[in-house]
Enzyme design. Structure first.
Site, mmCIF file in Angstrom:
data_model
loop_
_atom_site.group_PDB
_atom_site.id
_atom_site.type_symbol
_atom_site.label_atom_id
_atom_site.label_comp_id
_atom_site.label_asym_id
_atom_site.label_seq_id
_atom_site.Cartn_x
_atom_site.Cartn_y
_atom_site.Cartn_z
ATOM 1 N N LEU A 31 0.397 3.645 -2.085
ATOM 2 C CA LEU A 31 0.729 3.444 -3.497
ATOM 3 C C LEU A 31 1.267 4.694 -4.171
ATOM 4 O O LEU A 31 0.817 5.807 -3.901
ATOM 5 C CB LEU A 31 -0.521 2.952 -4.236
ATOM 6 C CG LEU A 31 -1.083 1.634 -3.699
ATOM 7 C CD1 LEU A 31 -2.381 1.279 -4.423
ATOM 8 C CD2 LEU A 31 -0.079 0.501 -3.813
ATOM 9 N N HIS A 49 4.351 1.546 -8.000
ATOM 10 C CA HIS A 49 3.349 0.467 -7.943
ATOM 11 C C HIS A 49 2.478 0.484 -9.204
ATOM 12 O O HIS A 49 2.173 -0.555 -9.778
ATOM 13 C CB HIS A 49 2.434 0.654 -6.727
ATOM 14 C CG HIS A 49 3.130 0.605 -5.403
ATOM 15 N ND1 HIS A 49 3.248 1.709 -4.587
ATOM 16 C CD2 HIS A 49 3.730 -0.415 -4.743
ATOM 17 C CE1 HIS A 49 3.892 1.368 -3.484
ATOM 18 N NE2 HIS A 49 4.205 0.088 -3.546
ATOM 19 N N ASP A 66 13.593 -3.219 -5.607
ATOM 20 C CA ASP A 66 13.971 -4.154 -4.540
ATOM 21 C C ASP A 66 14.606 -5.377 -5.208
ATOM 22 O O ASP A 66 14.017 -6.459 -5.268
ATOM 23 C CB ASP A 66 12.738 -4.524 -3.718
ATOM 24 C CG ASP A 66 12.105 -3.292 -3.097
ATOM 25 O OD1 ASP A 66 12.644 -2.818 -2.088
ATOM 26 O OD2 ASP A 66 11.125 -2.762 -3.658
ATOM 27 N N GLY A 95 0.814 -1.222 0.000
ATOM 28 C CA GLY A 95 0.000 0.000 0.000
ATOM 29 C C GLY A 95 0.840 1.260 0.000
ATOM 30 O O GLY A 95 2.023 1.228 -0.362
HETATM 31 P P1 AMP Z 1 6.118 -2.259 -1.529
HETATM 32 O O1 AMP Z 1 4.708 -1.779 -1.446
HETATM 33 O O2 AMP Z 1 7.143 -1.254 -1.131
HETATM 34 O O3 AMP Z 1 6.312 -3.622 -0.889
HETATM 35 O O4 AMP Z 1 6.391 -2.492 -3.083
HETATM 36 C C1 AMP Z 1 5.559 -3.312 -3.857
HETATM 37 C C2 AMP Z 1 6.226 -3.577 -5.175
HETATM 38 O O5 AMP Z 1 6.446 -2.343 -5.852
HETATM 39 C C3 AMP Z 1 7.594 -4.253 -5.040
HETATM 40 O O6 AMP Z 1 7.729 -5.259 -6.037
HETATM 41 C C4 AMP Z 1 8.553 -3.122 -5.265
HETATM 42 O O7 AMP Z 1 9.802 -3.515 -5.781
HETATM 43 C C5 AMP Z 1 7.792 -2.292 -6.283
HETATM 44 N N1 AMP Z 1 8.287 -0.918 -6.286
HETATM 45 C C6 AMP Z 1 8.471 -0.108 -5.215
HETATM 46 N N2 AMP Z 1 9.006 1.070 -5.599
HETATM 47 C C7 AMP Z 1 9.166 1.003 -6.942
HETATM 48 C C8 AMP Z 1 9.676 1.904 -7.932
HETATM 49 N N3 AMP Z 1 10.135 3.105 -7.605
HETATM 50 N N4 AMP Z 1 9.697 1.486 -9.212
HETATM 51 C C9 AMP Z 1 9.243 0.247 -9.553
HETATM 52 N N5 AMP Z 1 8.738 -0.638 -8.677
HETATM 53 C C10 AMP Z 1 8.714 -0.268 -7.389
#
Ligand code: AMP
Length: 290
Positions: free
Chosen positions: A33, A37, A150, A31
């Protein structure tokens, strides 16, 4: 868009989609977002239907001194963004739904999970892998989308999917950045305005590494030193690590002769940010992607 809060109903809906011969795409998120995302959702929409986005702040991937309770949560705003993005199902289970009383199984990862992020955040990747495996079992998507932001997480999930013969294909998508180069992250909102300005140093140090590689530097110690010098110019930045690792094994490499990742983690006050650059070595030359 339908919001689903129970495992049973999510399984039922996913089963139905499979029975209709549809190829579901899953985007796991915690979340808060942002456009990063949303880029995963766009990728999902291009190849899969229905698109399922999970929203679950997973307590098992936070260490005792980490930000689980203060991790940003804004369900209504997230729900609206997902609706606008054309998502079919939002899967937002409670903690008790995912980890009912008596829950005791977890995914044990070897090697890859103990280095870099895993070393600094013991148990983090065990928590990530456990919840992702559960989500992949519940939704059984044809494709599951993760961000290269990540990179170690994406690599661990790929490894898990291969080792455990999972049916889902793991798709890793590019990093989405702010106009000034800072990679989007839910944690960026913790930064003070001075720290936010300082945080562009991660991008600048990756640019420095790219320049060095483009000028022919192959010695990873020298590449990392150039990055550390850039970081040292920013008084608010305290680097945790700067490393060049093999893209597959995540083992450190001495020279850039095969595809690798340049990774860094830097603290700004209480906030820790990570970033990376992908270096692909092809017959025709080297391609650095920030
Ligand atoms: P999180 O909500 O932080 O767990 O992220 C969910 C997904 O979004 C994970 O696969 C992250 O690697 C991806 N994500 C987070 N930040 C970015 C970004 N700046 N660019 C691309 N994907 C991202």
């Amino acid at each position: 868009m339908e919001a689903i809060h129970t495992v049973e109903w999510m399984k039922q809906v996913a089963r139905q989609a499979r029975a209709e011969g549809r190829l579901a795409g899953l985007v796991p998120t915690m979340g808060a977002l942002h456009a990063g995302h949303l880029s995963l959702i766009e990728a999902a929409r291009r190849a899969s239907s229905p698109v399922v986005v999970s929203l679950f702040v997973n307590p098992k991937q936070f260490g005792p001194s980490e930000d689980y309770t203060k991790y940003p949560r804004d369900f209504e705003s997230d729900r609206r963004k997902l609706e606008e993005a054309g998502v079919d199902f939002l899967f937002a289970p409670s903690v008790e739904e995912i980890y009912p009383p008596g829950f005791r199984t977890s995914v044990n990862l070897e090697g890859l999970a103990d280095r870099l992020e895993g070393k600094i955040r013991p148990g983090h990747f065990r928590g990530v892998a456990t919840v992702v495996l559960k989500l992949l079992e519940i939704v059984a998507p044809r494709f599951a989308y993760f961000g290269r932001k990540d990179a170690q997480q994406a690599s661990i999930i790929r490894q898990m999917a291969a080792d455990l013969n999972l049916d889902s294909e793991i798709v890793v998508c590019p990093i989405v950045r702010e106009p000034d180069g800072l990679a989007l992250s839910s944690r960026n909102r913790y930064l003070s305005s001075a720290e936010r300005k300082a945080a562009t140093v991660l991008y600048r140090s990756l640019l420095r590494a790219r320049l060095a590689i483009e000028e022919g530097e192959r010695d990873t110690m020298r590449i990392a030193s150039a990055m550390r010098r850039e970081l040292a110019e920013e008084p608010l930045a305290s680097p945790d690590y700067v490393e060049v690792v093999d893209a597959g094994s995540f083992e450190p490499v001495v020279r850039v002769t095969r595809s690798c990742l340049v990774l860094l983690a830097v603290r700004f006050g209480a906030t820790r940010l990570i970033d990376n650059m992908q270096v692909e070595v092809t017959g025709g030359g080297i391609i650095c992607t920030i």
